[in-house]
Write a protein that holds these residues in place. Sequence first.
Motif, mmCIF file in Angstrom:
data_model
loop_
_atom_site.group_PDB
_atom_site.id
_atom_site.type_symbol
_atom_site.label_atom_id
_atom_site.label_comp_id
_atom_site.label_asym_id
_atom_site.label_seq_id
_atom_site.Cartn_x
_atom_site.Cartn_y
_atom_site.Cartn_z
ATOM 1 N N ARG A 94 6.743 -8.522 -2.939
ATOM 2 C CA ARG A 94 6.654 -8.726 -1.488
ATOM 3 C C ARG A 94 5.260 -9.244 -1.122
ATOM 4 N N ASP A 95 4.229 -8.585 -1.660
ATOM 5 C CA ASP A 95 2.859 -8.987 -1.310
ATOM 6 C C ASP A 95 2.483 -10.331 -1.932
ATOM 7 N N GLN A 184 2.532 1.703 -4.800
ATOM 8 C CA GLN A 184 2.079 1.128 -6.076
ATOM 9 C C GLN A 184 2.534 -0.327 -6.194
ATOM 10 N N GLY A 185 1.635 -1.155 -6.697
ATOM 11 C CA GLY A 185 1.963 -2.575 -6.882
ATOM 12 C C GLY A 185 1.554 -3.459 -5.719
ATOM 13 N N MET A 186 1.210 -2.838 -4.591
ATOM 14 C CA MET A 186 0.795 -3.656 -3.449
ATOM 15 C C MET A 186 -0.531 -4.363 -3.746
ATOM 16 N N LEU A 187 -0.733 -5.474 -3.077
ATOM 17 C CA LEU A 187 -1.952 -6.254 -3.318
ATOM 18 C C LEU A 187 -3.146 -5.626 -2.608
ATOM 19 N N LYS A 188 -4.158 -5.336 -3.400
ATOM 20 C CA LYS A 188 -5.426 -4.881 -2.841
ATOM 21 C C LYS A 188 -6.266 -6.133 -2.652
ATOM 22 N N LYS A 189 -6.502 -6.473 -1.403
ATOM 23 C CA LYS A 189 -7.093 -7.784 -1.115
ATOM 24 C C LYS A 189 -8.579 -7.866 -1.441
ATOM 25 N N ARG A 190 -9.009 -9.097 -1.619
ATOM 26 C CA ARG A 190 -10.436 -9.357 -1.865
ATOM 27 C C ARG A 190 -11.241 -9.052 -0.605
ATOM 28 N N ILE A 191 -12.315 -8.339 -0.791
ATOM 29 C CA ILE A 191 -13.176 -7.982 0.335
ATOM 30 C C ILE A 191 -14.259 -9.055 0.498
ATOM 31 N N SER A 229 -19.845 -0.049 4.094
ATOM 32 C CA SER A 229 -18.465 0.422 4.122
ATOM 33 C C SER A 229 -17.531 -0.730 4.424
ATOM 34 N N TRP A 230 -16.282 -0.564 4.055
ATOM 35 C CA TRP A 230 -15.254 -1.536 4.411
ATOM 36 C C TRP A 230 -13.919 -0.818 4.485
ATOM 37 N N THR A 231 -12.950 -1.474 5.131
ATOM 38 C CA THR A 231 -11.623 -0.865 5.223
ATOM 39 C C THR A 231 -10.729 -1.504 4.186
ATOM 40 N N GLU A 232 -10.075 -0.657 3.446
ATOM 41 C CA GLU A 232 -9.223 -1.129 2.363
ATOM 42 C C GLU A 232 -7.819 -1.356 2.942
ATOM 43 N N ASN A 233 -7.138 -2.423 2.486
ATOM 44 C CA ASN A 233 -5.924 -2.823 3.198
ATOM 45 C C ASN A 233 -4.660 -2.048 2.829
ATOM 46 N N VAL A 234 -4.615 -1.399 1.648
ATOM 47 C CA VAL A 234 -3.363 -0.770 1.223
ATOM 48 C C VAL A 234 -3.075 0.498 2.032
ATOM 49 N N GLN A 235 -4.068 1.380 2.125
ATOM 50 C CA GLN A 235 -3.865 2.626 2.856
ATOM 51 C C GLN A 235 -4.567 2.604 4.206
#
Length: 575
Positions: A94-95, A184-191, A229-235
């Motif tokens: 999906r991602d 699990q498996g979702m894309l953790k995007k580039r920061i 700090s940054w916000t992570e997109n998965v959670q």
Amino acid sequence: CNSSMTPFSPSKVKKEEGGWEEEKYEDGIKWKFLEHKGPYFPPEYQTLPDDVKFYYNGKPVKLSLPAEEVALFFAQMMDHEYTTKEVFRNNFFRDWRKEMTLEERQLIMDLNKCDFGELHAMHKQKVEARKNLSKEEKLVNKEANQKIVDEYGYCVLDHHRERIGNFKIEPPGLFRGRGDHPKQGMLKKRIQPEDAIINCSKDSRIPEPPAGHRWKEVRHDNTVTWLASWTENVQGSCKYVMLNANSKLKGEKDWEKYEVARKLKTCVDAIRAQYQEDLKSKQMGTRQRAVALYFIDKLALRAGNEKEEGETADTVGCCSLRVEHITLHDTLDGQKCVVEFDFLGKDCIRYYNKVPVFKNLKLFMENKQGGDDLFDRLNTQLLNKHLSSLMPGLTAKVFRTYNASITLQQQLKELRNMKENVAEKLLSYNRANRAVAILCNHQRAPPKTFEQSMANLQAKIDSRKEQLDLAKKELKQAKKEAKGSSDNKLLIVVEKKKKAVQRCEEQLLKMEVQATDREENKQIALSTSKLNYLDPRISVAWCKNMEVQLDKIYNKTLRDKFAWAIDMTEHDFVF
DNA sequence: TAGAGAACTTAGAAGCGTCACA
DNA sequence: TGTGACGCTTCTAAGTTCTCTA
């Protein structure tokens, strides 16, 4: 229990020696000056070489750069079981499709028709090549890494140059949750720098964003300890760049944690008496609180916050236990009224235990289904509110720290034997440590090579035993030959043979101790309790008393982290 | 005062480097 | 001198607790 904690700190203890010279700031202020270079960003993605192709439905497809990068994330993980799991595959697909161009999206409809074989092979080849680099090449890489650490890995906080714990921005990839994680498996995007908030002092040199970029925000908040700090997109959660555990700031916090736990020691009897009394309360909420507290205290369960359903794996702690996680037995293994716990705790580690218990649980379970909360009148906020009224600073997790540290101290006392050699003393220490790890349920996957390495060790032990037998025979023979003789040469031979026997015996004992230790440690992780739960002063004092060198139980990292304890602890320290 | 979000601690796995031994 | 086992380090997920806001 209601007196507030004495506001002293290691700073004051060591003041005159210059180790921790500064006073603490007023409430909430963490620093007056903070300067750093900002976080280090992972390298940009490099496109695949022309001869490495992705195939869809048997035909080569040149993917757009973003789609290709994500495809490679999947290909890199193909040796892992993750990529066979349906949830992982669906989330990934999906991602991934979101990163594709319209054209790609119209073509690539089925993950099963995707062939990442060449990408996977390329990745494996790269890993192999990296392993086979020459000494010189490895040294060049090492120096390059060191340069990055030197530049980005330190900050100046007040008057100290401090190591930063995690100065690198997490690289993009596929999310690996623990257990049956729905994401699990979702894309953790580039920061990007545009996602990152920088925290530093106004009068410091503000870190430069990478060329062509800007920061999301630069703030100067000295009530927090993070640098970026940054916000992570998965959670959707926040990630922080923070100081290393060996920093003054973290060290003081750590020291405070153990002081709160030591304070609990002075009132734990009263607290226990109170919750025993509360077990009979007419108020259901009070009874539930008492039982929960009993579990937290006796079984070292975690508090157990509520979790949003479907966002994470289904794990629980004390307050979030459900009816389905316990089974009551009128009799079990010859004991009456036994409760059997079976649930997944933090990191999906299974907690399984059988404990004799009282009748309250039956009452709490009346008219409830398996999925219902066991403690429906209780949550962690209520519990902690109650605890802090009993002792300032007391929360559920303090019981884990307290029980872990007091257990170590008691065990070390029980196992104390000055006549033992160093290897045996260390086995005793590890056994005390192990008792704590078992209490806290710190498990690990048995090493893949465990059986083999045990067999190897056993073989070594056997061969050493044979050597010892031989050495003993030779000694006997030598003694026989030297008997009644005044020939110096023969006496020297006897001495030599004696030494050989002794050496053999020592080596054998060492190996046998090692085998015992390793076997007992198969599924137990000692490091977590050592790092987070055991007051280091107990261990430092033990080393001093037992005449064991500290580096036998603490590696460099631990010695750095616990520098404050090493500095202040005398042999008579009592937790 | 409760809920949400921020801040910080705790956690096991994986990666990596080193060292002992054949 | 090569190799494999092991311990240390790094990574980042998953908890707890604190704090802010409506």
